[in-house]
Motif scaffolding. Structure first.
Motif, PDB file in Angstrom:
ATOM      1  N   UNK A  54       0.827  -1.188   0.000  1.00 45.55           N
ATOM      2  CA  UNK A  54       0.000   0.000   0.000  1.00 45.55           C
ATOM      3  C   UNK A  54       0.865   1.244   0.000  1.00 45.55           C
ATOM      4  N   UNK A  55       0.613   2.158  -0.896  1.00 43.53           N
ATOM      5  CA  UNK A  55       1.380   3.377  -1.020  1.00 43.53           C
ATOM      6  C   UNK A  55       0.569   4.537  -0.448  1.00 43.53           C
ATOM      7  N   UNK A  56       1.182   5.279   0.446  1.00 44.07           N
ATOM      8  CA  UNK A  56       0.526   6.439   1.016  1.00 44.07           C
ATOM      9  C   UNK A  56       0.649   7.605   0.043  1.00 44.07           C
ATOM     10  N   UNK A  73      -8.648  23.092 -10.362  1.00 43.92           N
ATOM     11  CA  UNK A  73      -7.311  22.499 -10.379  1.00 43.92           C
ATOM     12  C   UNK A  73      -7.083  21.613  -9.155  1.00 43.92           C
ATOM     13  N   UNK A  74      -7.529  22.076  -7.994  1.00 45.90           N
ATOM     14  CA  UNK A  74      -7.373  21.291  -6.769  1.00 45.90           C
ATOM     15  C   UNK A  74      -8.150  19.988  -6.860  1.00 45.90           C
ATOM     16  N   UNK A  75      -9.380  20.058  -7.367  1.00 45.39           N
ATOM     17  CA  UNK A  75     -10.206  18.858  -7.452  1.00 45.39           C
ATOM     18  C   UNK A  75      -9.627  17.863  -8.456  1.00 45.39           C
ATOM     19  N   UNK A  76      -9.162  18.351  -9.604  1.00 52.06           N
ATOM     20  CA  UNK A  76      -8.577  17.453 -10.600  1.00 52.06           C
ATOM     21  C   UNK A  76      -7.301  16.810 -10.073  1.00 52.06           C
ATOM     22  N   UNK A  80      -6.817  12.843  -9.516  1.00 46.04           N
ATOM     23  CA  UNK A  80      -5.699  12.167 -10.181  1.00 46.04           C
ATOM     24  C   UNK A  80      -4.885  11.353  -9.188  1.00 46.04           C
ATOM     25  N   UNK A  81      -4.616  11.927  -8.027  1.00 45.68           N
ATOM     26  CA  UNK A  81      -3.847  11.199  -7.014  1.00 45.68           C
ATOM     27  C   UNK A  81      -4.619   9.987  -6.510  1.00 45.68           C
ATOM     28  N   UNK A  85      -3.370   6.111  -6.903  1.00 45.13           N
ATOM     29  CA  UNK A  85      -3.296   5.221  -5.737  1.00 45.13           C
ATOM     30  C   UNK A  85      -4.134   3.967  -5.940  1.00 45.13           C
ATOM     31  N   UNK A  86      -5.331   4.116  -6.517  1.00 41.72           N
ATOM     32  CA  UNK A  86      -6.172   2.947  -6.785  1.00 41.72           C
ATOM     33  C   UNK A  86      -5.526   2.026  -7.820  1.00 41.72           C
ATOM     34  N   UNK A  87      -4.891   2.628  -8.827  1.00 44.22           N
ATOM     35  CA  UNK A  87      -4.214   1.802  -9.839  1.00 44.22           C
ATOM     36  C   UNK A  87      -3.056   1.017  -9.231  1.00 44.22           C
ATOM     37  N   UNK A  88      -2.270   1.648  -8.380  1.00 42.48           N
ATOM     38  CA  UNK A  88      -1.148   0.957  -7.761  1.00 42.48           C
ATOM     39  C   UNK A  88      -1.634  -0.161  -6.851  1.00 42.48           C
TER      40      UNK A  88
END
Length: 500
Positions: A54-56, A73-76, A80-81, A85-88
């Motif tokens: 699990x990556x923080x 910009x903040x929401x995008x 994205x983060x 994280x879900x992909x990793x």
């Protein structure tokens, strides 16, 4: 009683050993709980440590001054983060990071991305320029340049894998490096004849990468999941990467023309070469490996079981359909929409999109389900593909062609999952890598045969689908007879009259 020192009659409070100044270390005298003292509980503001895989992900700080642009910009950035994280987590699930499967998955994803980028760059050149040729000589020349060499190179790859004892990671990386050079050649020679042999070489190297990947996958298999689910998961990740990077390639092609998309392809191949070298070194270990073969009486080789042969017949039959539709659709669309490039891309996009959805759906189902009778699944997939092809021959048109693409790709994915499961069950570990390399070579050859039919047959929907339906019917019959221990070849030999 009181004294000069102000003592009272109250009893002296009991002092515990750990309250004395001469208190020894805890490991020698014991803990407070061992002496009957329970200290009051203390609240701790702690969180559990993350798992190894699990990556923080640091959360982005919200903007101090709220504006529409900054909030967007903040929401995008936050989304994205979370997506990364879900992909990793998905790529490292079931022990994939520890076994090395995640490294192979990244390389497979980048290979799909490079293929998608090159397809976008060449969409208006390779297929349509050949499709506009009216003479059979030009069509035959196109087939000779783009398809036929697969049939010559593919049989070499399987036996070569059995002889490569070291350097399979290097072979994967070398295929990517060679594709970099060919992408540069295509970008610099987009308007002359050098484009065609360079495109051919890149496609051959991509197929070689697929065969090499199939040979090393059993060595990175996590103990928590099966080999069929592993291959299905890799395909799902690869299709997703192809869709994303294909969209980026379309943007480059729109801004800088098709050569810009080819330069982007070269960059993807460079990244893939680096990812191939990051695959764990234990995929090189081949001690005790026994080569597999369909039917071999030679010592030192293990023949494949009847179930594997049945699955190969079924998968090869469906690959004829998918290879046929890939090239045949381009010719038919070009014939029906001569001069309208936008409509051509739109119609081809519908068929290709349906096939992509089918492949993604089939692999997603295969990654989650466990089929108890792979032979029946393969027969069902071939029967479904045959039924869809018959409907397309009876009701020709774009809609039925898209349905064939959807069902054919879904059936191909499910049949491939069943083939992987049979190889894992019927062969010992020391022969699986060789079996996967050989089976992938056979599937590539059958795809080439279907693609050749798509080029040679006249660009008429009902004619093409009728011919392919006959071939699928023969393939289904052969698959059924192989399951019962016989074959069409034996039946024909028995029915042939004896020569005097």
């Amino acid at each position: 009683m009181t004294g000069d020192r102000g003592w009272s009659d109250e009893p002296t409070p009991k002092r515990y050993p750990w309250q004395d100044d001469e208190y020894q270390p805890r490991q020698r005298r014991g803990t407070p709980s061992e002496h009957g003292f329970q200290p009051p509980p203390r609240t701790q503001n702690t969180r559990p440590l993350p798992d190894e895989d699990q990556q923080t992900t640091p959360r982005p700080k919200p903007p101090k001054k709220l504006t529409v642009t900054r909030v967007a910009w903040f929401r995008s950035k936050q989304l994205s983060q979370q997506a990364v994280a879900a992909f990793r987590r998905a790529a490292h699930a079931d022990g994939a990071k520890k076994s090395g499967m995640s490294s192979v998955t990244y390389a497979v994803m980048m290979n799909y991305a490079a293929d998608a980028a090159m397809a976008v760059a060449l969409a208006n050149t390779l297929f349509f320029s050949a499709a506009s040729a009216e003479s059979k000589t030009k069509v035959a020349l196109y087939l000779l340049i783009t398809v036929a060499p697969f049939a010559l190179i593919a049989p070499v790859i399987g036996p070569l894998l059995d002889k490569i004892q070291r350097g399979r990671r290097l072979a994967l990386a070398a295929s990517c490096v060679l594709r970099i050079g060919l992408s540069v050649v295509m970008a610099l020679n987009f308007d002359n004849w050098l484009l065609y042999p360079a495109a051919l070489g890149s496609m051959v190297l991509s197929k070689s990468f697929t065969v090499l990947k199939s040979a090393i996958t059993p060595r990175v298999l996590p103990p928590e999941i099966t080999l069929s689910k592993t291959n299905a998961r890799m395909t799902v990740f690869g299709l997703a990467a192809g869709a994303v990077f294909g969209a980026f390639a379309a943007g480059f092609a729109n801004l800088f023309g098709s050569p810009g998309a080819l330069w982007f392809t070269a960059v993807l191949c460079l990244v893939n070469a680096v990812l191939c070298m990051r695959i764990p070194a234990w995929v090189e270990v081949t001690e005790g490996e026994v080569p597999a073969a369909l039917r071999s009486r030679k010592p030192g080789k293990r023949p494949m079981s009847r179930h594997i042969v049945v699955s190969l017949w079924g998968n090869g039959t469906i690959r004829v359909l998918t290879g046929f539709l890939t090239l045949f659709a381009a010719f038919v669309v070009r014939e029906q929409t001569e001069g309208d490039a936008v409509r051509q891309l739109l119609l081809l996009g519908v068929i290709a999109g349906a096939a992509g959805i089918g492949s993604f759906l089939g692999n997603a189902i295969g990654a989650r389900q466990q089929f108890g009778k792979p032979d029946e699944v393969v027969l069902g997939c071939v029967g479904t593909a045959l039924a869809a092809t018959i409907v397309a021959a009876a009701l020709p048109g774009l809609v039925t062609a898209a349905i064939v693409g959807l069902l054919g790709a879904t059936a191909s994915a499910l049949a491939k999952v069943s083939l992987d499961a049979v190889i894992q069950d019927d062969l010992p570990e020391e022969s699986r890598a060789s079996a996967f390399g050989r089976s992938e070579t056979i599937l590539q050859l059958t795809w080439v045969f279907g693609g050749a039919l798509g080029v040679l047959l006249p660009p008429t929907f009902w004619v093409g689908f009728l011919v392919v339906a006959v071939l699928l019917a023969l393939g289904l019959t052969q698959t059924w007879m192989s399951r019962n221990g016989t074959s069409l070849h034996r039946l024909v030999r028995r029915a042939a009259p004896a020569t005097p």
